[in-house]
Design an enzyme around this catalytic site. Structure first.
Site, PDB file in Angstrom:
ATOM      1  N   CYS A  56       0.816  -1.227   0.000  1.00 53.04           N
ATOM      2  CA  CYS A  56       0.000   0.000   0.000  1.00 53.04           C
ATOM      3  C   CYS A  56       0.844   1.269   0.000  1.00 53.04           C
ATOM      4  CB  CYS A  56      -0.936   0.015   1.204  1.00 53.04           C
ATOM      5  SG  CYS A  56      -1.953  -1.439   1.260  1.00 53.04           S
ATOM      6  N   HIS A 115      -3.910   6.672   3.210  1.00 55.69           N
ATOM      7  CA  HIS A 115      -4.224   5.391   2.567  1.00 55.69           C
ATOM      8  C   HIS A 115      -5.586   4.934   3.076  1.00 55.69           C
ATOM      9  CE1 HIS A 115      -4.235   1.380   1.207  1.00 55.69           C
ATOM     10  NE2 HIS A 115      -3.887   0.821   2.353  1.00 55.69           N
ATOM     11  N   ASN A 135     -10.146  -1.018   0.114  1.00 57.26           N
ATOM     12  CA  ASN A 135      -8.691  -0.849   0.130  1.00 57.26           C
ATOM     13  C   ASN A 135      -8.130  -1.316  -1.214  1.00 57.26           C
ATOM     14  OD1 ASN A 135      -5.924  -1.166   0.460  1.00 57.26           O
ATOM     15  ND2 ASN A 135      -6.053  -2.111   2.482  1.00 57.26           N
TER      16      ASN A 135
HETATM   17  N1  ACO Z   1     -17.259 -10.587   9.174  1.00 57.99           N
HETATM   18  C1  ACO Z   1     -17.614 -10.945  10.412  1.00 57.99           C
HETATM   19  N2  ACO Z   1     -16.733 -11.230  11.388  1.00 57.99           N
HETATM   20  C2  ACO Z   1     -15.421 -11.148  11.059  1.00 57.99           C
HETATM   21  C3  ACO Z   1     -14.977 -10.780   9.777  1.00 57.99           C
HETATM   22  C4  ACO Z   1     -15.954 -10.497   8.809  1.00 57.99           C
HETATM   23  N3  ACO Z   1     -15.641 -10.126   7.563  1.00 57.99           N
HETATM   24  N4  ACO Z   1     -13.634 -10.785   9.771  1.00 57.99           N
HETATM   25  C5  ACO Z   1     -13.229 -11.134  10.997  1.00 57.99           C
HETATM   26  N5  ACO Z   1     -14.309 -11.365  11.785  1.00 57.99           N
HETATM   27  C6  ACO Z   1     -14.352 -11.758  13.178  1.00 57.99           C
HETATM   28  C7  ACO Z   1     -13.115 -12.481  13.639  1.00 57.99           C
HETATM   29  O1  ACO Z   1     -13.177 -13.846  13.323  1.00 57.99           O
HETATM   30  C8  ACO Z   1     -13.134 -12.210  15.127  1.00 57.99           C
HETATM   31  O2  ACO Z   1     -14.048 -13.106  15.718  1.00 57.99           O
HETATM   32  P1  ACO Z   1     -13.794 -13.713  17.187  1.00 57.99           P
HETATM   33  O3  ACO Z   1     -13.772 -12.518  18.102  1.00 57.99           O
HETATM   34  O4  ACO Z   1     -14.952 -14.600  17.384  1.00 57.99           O
HETATM   35  O5  ACO Z   1     -12.472 -14.413  17.105  1.00 57.99           O
HETATM   36  C9  ACO Z   1     -13.731 -10.803  15.227  1.00 57.99           C
HETATM   37  O6  ACO Z   1     -14.424 -10.576  13.982  1.00 57.99           O
HETATM   38  C10 ACO Z   1     -12.712  -9.722  15.427  1.00 57.99           C
HETATM   39  O7  ACO Z   1     -11.637  -9.930  14.477  1.00 57.99           O
HETATM   40  P2  ACO Z   1     -10.447  -8.919  14.315  1.00 57.99           P
HETATM   41  O8  ACO Z   1      -9.499  -9.446  13.306  1.00 57.99           O
HETATM   42  O9  ACO Z   1      -9.946  -8.566  15.680  1.00 57.99           O
HETATM   43  O10 ACO Z   1     -11.248  -7.664  13.701  1.00 57.99           O
HETATM   44  P3  ACO Z   1     -10.781  -6.175  13.532  1.00 57.99           P
HETATM   45  O11 ACO Z   1     -11.698  -5.283  14.260  1.00 57.99           O
HETATM   46  O12 ACO Z   1      -9.315  -6.015  13.785  1.00 57.99           O
HETATM   47  O13 ACO Z   1     -11.063  -5.912  11.988  1.00 57.99           O
HETATM   48  C11 ACO Z   1      -9.766  -5.755   9.955  1.00 57.99           C
HETATM   49  C12 ACO Z   1     -10.393  -6.677  11.010  1.00 57.99           C
HETATM   50  C13 ACO Z   1     -10.892  -5.023   9.259  1.00 57.99           C
HETATM   51  C14 ACO Z   1      -9.000  -6.599   8.973  1.00 57.99           C
HETATM   52  C15 ACO Z   1      -8.842  -4.726  10.649  1.00 57.99           C
HETATM   53  O14 ACO Z   1      -8.005  -5.400  11.561  1.00 57.99           O
HETATM   54  C16 ACO Z   1      -7.963  -3.948   9.689  1.00 57.99           C
HETATM   55  O15 ACO Z   1      -8.432  -3.101   8.957  1.00 57.99           O
HETATM   56  N6  ACO Z   1      -6.630  -4.156   9.755  1.00 57.99           N
HETATM   57  C17 ACO Z   1      -5.633  -3.325   9.086  1.00 57.99           C
HETATM   58  C18 ACO Z   1      -5.550  -3.567   7.619  1.00 57.99           C
HETATM   59  C19 ACO Z   1      -4.432  -2.737   7.040  1.00 57.99           C
HETATM   60  O16 ACO Z   1      -4.265  -1.559   7.318  1.00 57.99           O
HETATM   61  N7  ACO Z   1      -3.590  -3.347   6.207  1.00 57.99           N
HETATM   62  C20 ACO Z   1      -2.447  -2.658   5.649  1.00 57.99           C
HETATM   63  C21 ACO Z   1      -2.686  -2.227   4.296  1.00 57.99           C
HETATM   64  S1  ACO Z   1      -3.157  -3.562   3.226  1.00 57.99           S
HETATM   65  C22 ACO Z   1      -1.799  -3.920   2.186  1.00 57.99           C
HETATM   66  O17 ACO Z   1      -0.696  -3.510   2.378  1.00 57.99           O
HETATM   67  C23 ACO Z   1      -2.097  -4.833   1.025  1.00 57.99           C
END
Ligand code: ACO
Length: 330
Positions: A113, A254, A284
């Site tokens: 990214c 981003h 994203n």
């Molecule tokens: N729908 C429903 N539930 C979900 C989903 C979904 N799509 N995805 C995960 N969950 C669940 C998980 O299984 C977990 O369940 P549990 O509590 O029963 O174990 C719960 O939701 C919480 O999961 P987390 O992974 O802690 O969720 P989080 O709030 O962190 O959101 C996300 C996940 C959206 C991926 C977030 O962490 C994020 O945006 N991370 C950063 C991404 C980023 O900036 N990446 C860098 C750039 S990308 C690149 O370089 C290509």
């Protein structure tokens, strides 16, 4: 001599993938996706549409808006993690061919990214060192080609698209890219990766069966590092240039997750109206996210000649960067 951000262009594929569509594909809900990411739709390229096709469309617009002839482009830097061909040729070469540009220096960079900001850093150096005159900088992604639509932790986030900019030589300091920072920490390499197909795990039946060719992301760990790094990066570049957030006309981060943007925005005290947001409609799009957001702001008359943009990015690697850029498109 300075490097200036002469123009912007973008391409968004027609087909939309909504949260309701995703509800039919994986165990997720519109409510969860909106609440945890702010994403409502993302655009997905046609089956036969490639990263270079999208990059070409964005580049055509950028070149036209720069008011230069395509043959004046002497370098193309294309940032992507979803190239048309793995290894070679570079997607930048394919874009040069589609634009009918001969003889330019063309290459791809891999910084996830952060790719667009990294490319800006290179374009700026190429121009200020008198190595090149007009550099076409592109961020383009067909992330749908490396996304596992059975993995709810990634497939709800990513989308496709492309953005391009022409960076040109200028003598006018008021049009200059003031500063770019670009950094990384490879210790976190495994938070975001596509494990299969490289020299570590060459493509085999096993890598296919284990679905190792798709993006894997430790989202929550990445999230925590992202908010910290994105904030620190902005503080650093503003201080280094004796500026404050009040001097910035448009904060263009981003577009990974609305919650990340909102955290950084409020911590740094950027007003909402100065912050460009496209994550709800595009999701994203990795290296394409920032140029697509700049284009969106421009086309919505929310960005004008002379505005000071602050770009801020973070991605796989881990990589990050920021840039203070005068928008120099007339
Ligand atoms: N729908 C429903 N539930 C979900 C989903 C979904 N799509 N995805 C995960 N969950 C669940 C998980 O299984 C977990 O369940 P549990 O509590 O029963 O174990 C719960 O939701 C919480 O999961 P987390 O992974 O802690 O969720 P989080 O709030 O962190 O959101 C996300 C996940 C959206 C991926 C977030 O962490 C994020 O945006 N991370 C950063 C991404 C980023 O900036 N990446 C860098 C750039 S990308 C690149 O370089 C290509």
């Amino acid at each position: 001599m300075f490097a200036s951000f002469k123009s912007i262009g973008a391409y968004v594929p027609e087909k939309k993938l909504t949260n309701l569509d995703l509800e039919q594909m994986v165990d997720t809900s519109d409510e969860w996706i909106k609440k945890r990411t702010g994403i409502e739709t993302r655009h997905i390229a046609d089956k036969n549409e490639t990263t270079s096709d999208m990059a070409y469309e964005a580049a055509k617009i950028a070149i036209k808006r720069a008011g230069i002839n395509k043959d004046e482009i002497d370098a193309i830097i294309l940032a992507t993690i979803s190239p048309d061909y793995f290894c070679m040729p570079s997607t930048a070469c394919l874009v040069a061919d589609k634009l009918d540009i001969k003889g330019a220096m063309t290459f791809d960079i891999s910084a996830a990214c952060s790719g667009f900001v990294y490319s800006l850093a290179m374009a700026k150096s190429f121009i200020e060192s008198n190595f090149k005159k007009n550099v076409l900088v592109v961020g383009a992604e067909k992330l749908s080609s490396i996304t596992n639509y059975k993995d709810r932790s990634t497939c709800v986030i990513f989308g496709d698209g492309a953005g391009a900019a022409v960076i040109s030589r200028t003598e006018d300091k008021n049009e200059a890219i003031l500063d770019v920072s670009a950094a990384s920490d490879g210790k976190y390499y495994d938070l975001l990766l596509t494990p299969g197909g490289g020299s570590k795990y060459p493509t085999s039946l096993k890598t296919l069966e284990k679905e190792m060719h798709y993006i894997k992301m430790a989202g929550n760990e990445t999230f925590k590092i992202a908010v910290k790094t994105l904030t620190e990066d902005v503080v650093e570049i503003l201080q280094k240039n004796n500026l404050s957030s009040k001097d910035v006309d448009k904060f263009i981060p981003h577009q990974a997750n609305y919650r990340i943007i909102e955290y950084v925005r409020s911590k740094l005290k950027f007003p909402k109206e100065k912050t460009v947001l496209t994550v709800a409609k595009y999701g994203n799009t990795s290296s394409a996210s920032i140029p697509m957001a700049i284009n969106d702001a421009y086309e919505n008359k929310n960005l004008k000649y002379g505005d000071l943009m602050l770009l801020d990015t973070f991605g796989g690697g881990l990589t990050w960067g920021s840039a203070l850029v005068k928008f120099a498109m007339k």
